[in-house]
Design a protein around this motif. Sequence first.
Motif, mmCIF file in Angstrom:
data_model
loop_
_atom_site.group_PDB
_atom_site.id
_atom_site.type_symbol
_atom_site.label_atom_id
_atom_site.label_comp_id
_atom_site.label_asym_id
_atom_site.label_seq_id
_atom_site.Cartn_x
_atom_site.Cartn_y
_atom_site.Cartn_z
ATOM 1 N N CYS A 24 -59.044 40.278 27.899
ATOM 2 C CA CYS A 24 -58.746 40.423 26.476
ATOM 3 C C CYS A 24 -59.655 39.493 25.678
ATOM 4 O O CYS A 24 -59.604 38.274 25.862
ATOM 5 N N LEU A 25 -60.463 40.088 24.807
ATOM 6 C CA LEU A 25 -61.359 39.310 23.969
ATOM 7 C C LEU A 25 -60.580 38.583 22.879
ATOM 8 O O LEU A 25 -60.982 37.521 22.410
ATOM 9 N N SER A 26 -59.442 39.167 22.468
ATOM 10 C CA SER A 26 -58.671 38.610 21.358
ATOM 11 C C SER A 26 -57.181 38.830 21.582
ATOM 12 O O SER A 26 -56.768 39.792 22.247
ATOM 13 N N PHE A 27 -56.377 37.931 21.000
ATOM 14 C CA PHE A 27 -54.919 38.067 21.041
ATOM 15 C C PHE A 27 -54.344 37.308 19.862
ATOM 16 O O PHE A 27 -55.035 36.565 19.166
ATOM 17 N N ASP A 28 -53.044 37.485 19.632
ATOM 18 C CA ASP A 28 -52.351 36.711 18.610
ATOM 19 C C ASP A 28 -50.919 36.503 19.075
ATOM 20 O O ASP A 28 -50.415 37.227 19.944
ATOM 21 N N VAL A 29 -50.268 35.500 18.500
ATOM 22 C CA VAL A 29 -48.892 35.165 18.864
ATOM 23 C C VAL A 29 -47.944 35.845 17.887
ATOM 24 O O VAL A 29 -48.092 35.713 16.670
ATOM 25 N N LEU A 30 -46.992 36.588 18.426
ATOM 26 C CA LEU A 30 -45.953 37.216 17.611
ATOM 27 C C LEU A 30 -44.794 36.234 17.448
ATOM 28 O O LEU A 30 -44.277 35.694 18.436
ATOM 29 N N ARG A 31 -44.400 35.991 16.219
ATOM 30 C CA ARG A 31 -43.226 35.142 15.987
ATOM 31 C C ARG A 31 -41.994 35.853 16.526
ATOM 32 O O ARG A 31 -41.854 37.073 16.396
ATOM 33 N N ASP A 32 -41.092 35.092 17.150
ATOM 34 C CA ASP A 32 -39.875 35.679 17.713
ATOM 35 C C ASP A 32 -38.640 35.080 17.031
ATOM 36 O O ASP A 32 -38.760 34.288 16.092
ATOM 37 N N ARG A 33 -37.474 35.460 17.515
ATOM 38 C CA ARG A 33 -36.218 34.995 16.911
ATOM 39 C C ARG A 33 -35.530 33.939 17.777
ATOM 40 O O ARG A 33 -34.328 33.720 17.667
ATOM 41 N N ASP A 34 -36.292 33.277 18.634
ATOM 42 C CA ASP A 34 -35.707 32.281 19.536
ATOM 43 C C ASP A 34 -35.629 30.890 18.918
ATOM 44 O O ASP A 34 -35.223 29.938 19.594
ATOM 45 N N GLY A 35 -36.050 30.750 17.656
ATOM 46 C CA GLY A 35 -35.904 29.463 16.983
ATOM 47 C C GLY A 35 -37.222 28.740 16.775
ATOM 48 O O GLY A 35 -38.219 29.025 17.430
ATOM 49 N N GLU A 36 -37.202 27.777 15.843
ATOM 50 C CA GLU A 36 -38.375 26.974 15.528
ATOM 51 C C GLU A 36 -38.344 25.650 16.295
ATOM 52 O O GLU A 36 -37.278 25.200 16.727
ATOM 53 N N SER A 37 -39.499 25.053 16.452
ATOM 54 C CA SER A 37 -39.636 23.710 17.041
ATOM 55 C C SER A 37 -38.869 23.567 18.350
ATOM 56 O O SER A 37 -38.201 22.571 18.590
ATOM 57 N N ARG A 38 -38.957 24.563 19.189
ATOM 58 C CA ARG A 38 -38.213 24.507 20.453
ATOM 59 C C ARG A 38 -39.096 23.913 21.549
ATOM 60 O O ARG A 38 -40.265 24.268 21.684
ATOM 61 N N GLU A 39 -38.522 23.021 22.331
ATOM 62 C CA GLU A 39 -39.282 22.338 23.383
ATOM 63 C C GLU A 39 -38.566 22.372 24.731
ATOM 64 O O GLU A 39 -39.125 21.948 25.729
ATOM 65 N N GLN A 40 -37.336 22.864 24.748
ATOM 66 C CA GLN A 40 -36.556 22.819 25.982
ATOM 67 C C GLN A 40 -36.960 23.948 26.920
ATOM 68 O O GLN A 40 -37.071 25.101 26.516
ATOM 69 N N PHE A 41 -37.220 23.599 28.182
ATOM 70 C CA PHE A 41 -37.562 24.604 29.191
ATOM 71 C C PHE A 41 -36.285 25.278 29.698
ATOM 72 O O PHE A 41 -35.231 24.669 29.701
ATOM 73 N N PRO A 42 -36.379 26.549 30.151
ATOM 74 C CA PRO A 42 -37.584 27.387 30.171
ATOM 75 C C PRO A 42 -37.897 27.964 28.791
ATOM 76 O O PRO A 42 -37.008 28.191 27.984
ATOM 77 N N LEU A 43 -39.193 28.208 28.553
ATOM 78 C CA LEU A 43 -39.663 28.742 27.283
ATOM 79 C C LEU A 43 -40.017 30.227 27.424
ATOM 80 O O LEU A 43 -40.185 30.740 28.533
ATOM 81 N N SER A 44 -40.108 30.890 26.267
ATOM 82 C CA SER A 44 -40.519 32.292 26.258
ATOM 83 C C SER A 44 -41.448 32.507 25.069
ATOM 84 O O SER A 44 -41.432 31.727 24.109
ATOM 85 N N MET A 45 -42.249 33.566 25.119
ATOM 86 C CA MET A 45 -43.149 33.864 24.007
ATOM 87 C C MET A 45 -43.574 35.326 24.031
ATOM 88 O O MET A 45 -43.493 36.006 25.060
#
Length: 453
Positions: free
Chosen positions: A78-99
């Motif tokens: 993939c030459l290019s990609f972007d991050v889709l905002r999700d509904r899992d919350g802001e400023s999250r740092e607790q594992f496990p993570l998703s994206m």
Amino acid sequence: MSAPDEDTFAEEGVEMEEMDDAGSDDDEGVDMAEEGADGEGEKKVYVPGIEPLQPGEELEMDRSAYRMYHECQTGAPCLSFDVLRDRDGESREQFPLSMLLCAGTQADTALSNRLLVIRMHNLHGTAKDKEGEESSDEESDDDEEDEDKKPQMELAMMPHYGGINRVRVTRRGAQSLAAVWSEKGQVEIFDLQPQLEAVHSSAAMATFIKQQKEATPLFSFSGHMSEGFAVDWSPTVPGRLVSGDCKKNIHVWEPREGGTSWQIDQRPFSSHSKSVEDLQWSPTEATVFASCSVDQSIRIWDMRAPPNSMLSADGAHSSDINVISWNRSEPFILSGGDDGLLKVWDLRQFKTGQPVANFKQHSAPITSVEWSPVDSSVFAASGADDVVSQWDLSVESCDVGARVEGVKDLPPQLLFLHQGQSEIKEIHWHPQIPGVMISTALSGFNVFRTISV
């Protein structure tokens, strides 16, 4: 994970490779403030571009330099990609993570390309090395635990005729939209809802695969008359878009009622004399955007005053300017060029034509730059030298403590050098997970967080 079969349009429940398990010899994390590591044999920090590897020397990843590290492949690069905002919350740092990511492939043939929506989940942090010997029972328990911690990935893939040069995503009301610049010379808008539903539900995925057909855009624009790379969604006006092509022209798109069509002024913004390589909307002024070009200039435009730019820094780099990023909270623009230089421009002093900061760390053209979404002094860059660099402008020389031999002469603002991929094309910070970066390359994706950010 292995590459999907050419005929596979969607794939569910794929395990990603984790560096803790995969252990590639090519990967190296250099933390600029680290004192070194204990262990058998002589270990030293390797700084790319300063001295070549000697015969018999190998790079070994320092796991302790990462809070998280995963890698995956999606078939064609993939030459290019972007991050889709999700509904899992802001400023999250607790594992496990998703994206959620949206990406476009550059396959060997036009017919083999795909527009992908990728869901990565169960992303755990870097495992600490276990101390001492363990009994077989403990090892068995650890094996079960490791199985539970394996990262997972779902792919929903739509066939797309033609290689995808750049992808940018946005939300407009309930819609998740992707703007796609392709080698066909068209800019297309796609509604990602079917793919998003598929990566979250096995039933929806089965239906999606069954109904699979070539991606049909909501809207497409052929008025550029050539292909291009530059495209950006407005962060202040939902659905507003700007696109630029290899023939130097820029068009602004205004969304119409209903969410399925756009009004595009056929008269382009045209102050550049060569290919427009990147575009960025102002994060605060709804009508203002910036561009960079092969003509070595960076320009600031107001869409209310076509067709010429308001401000320009001519000769901003000594060669092609490939990428720019507009700081979200400070009046700074970051640029990267074929000269390998990273420059920071203060818009309050833009007319002087002089950057306020200038860094030469990469030994090849810069391929991507981006300010951190959570820390206005931090940015990252990638280069054709297969390195991702992380920087902090707030660091002064007096802030830096003792450094290991070999990194004493590096800029104090340089935090980290990440390696291990070949032909890195684009990087992004995750807007909702502080410190986490994603990079795409010929060799696939890396998802990581260093100890430095």
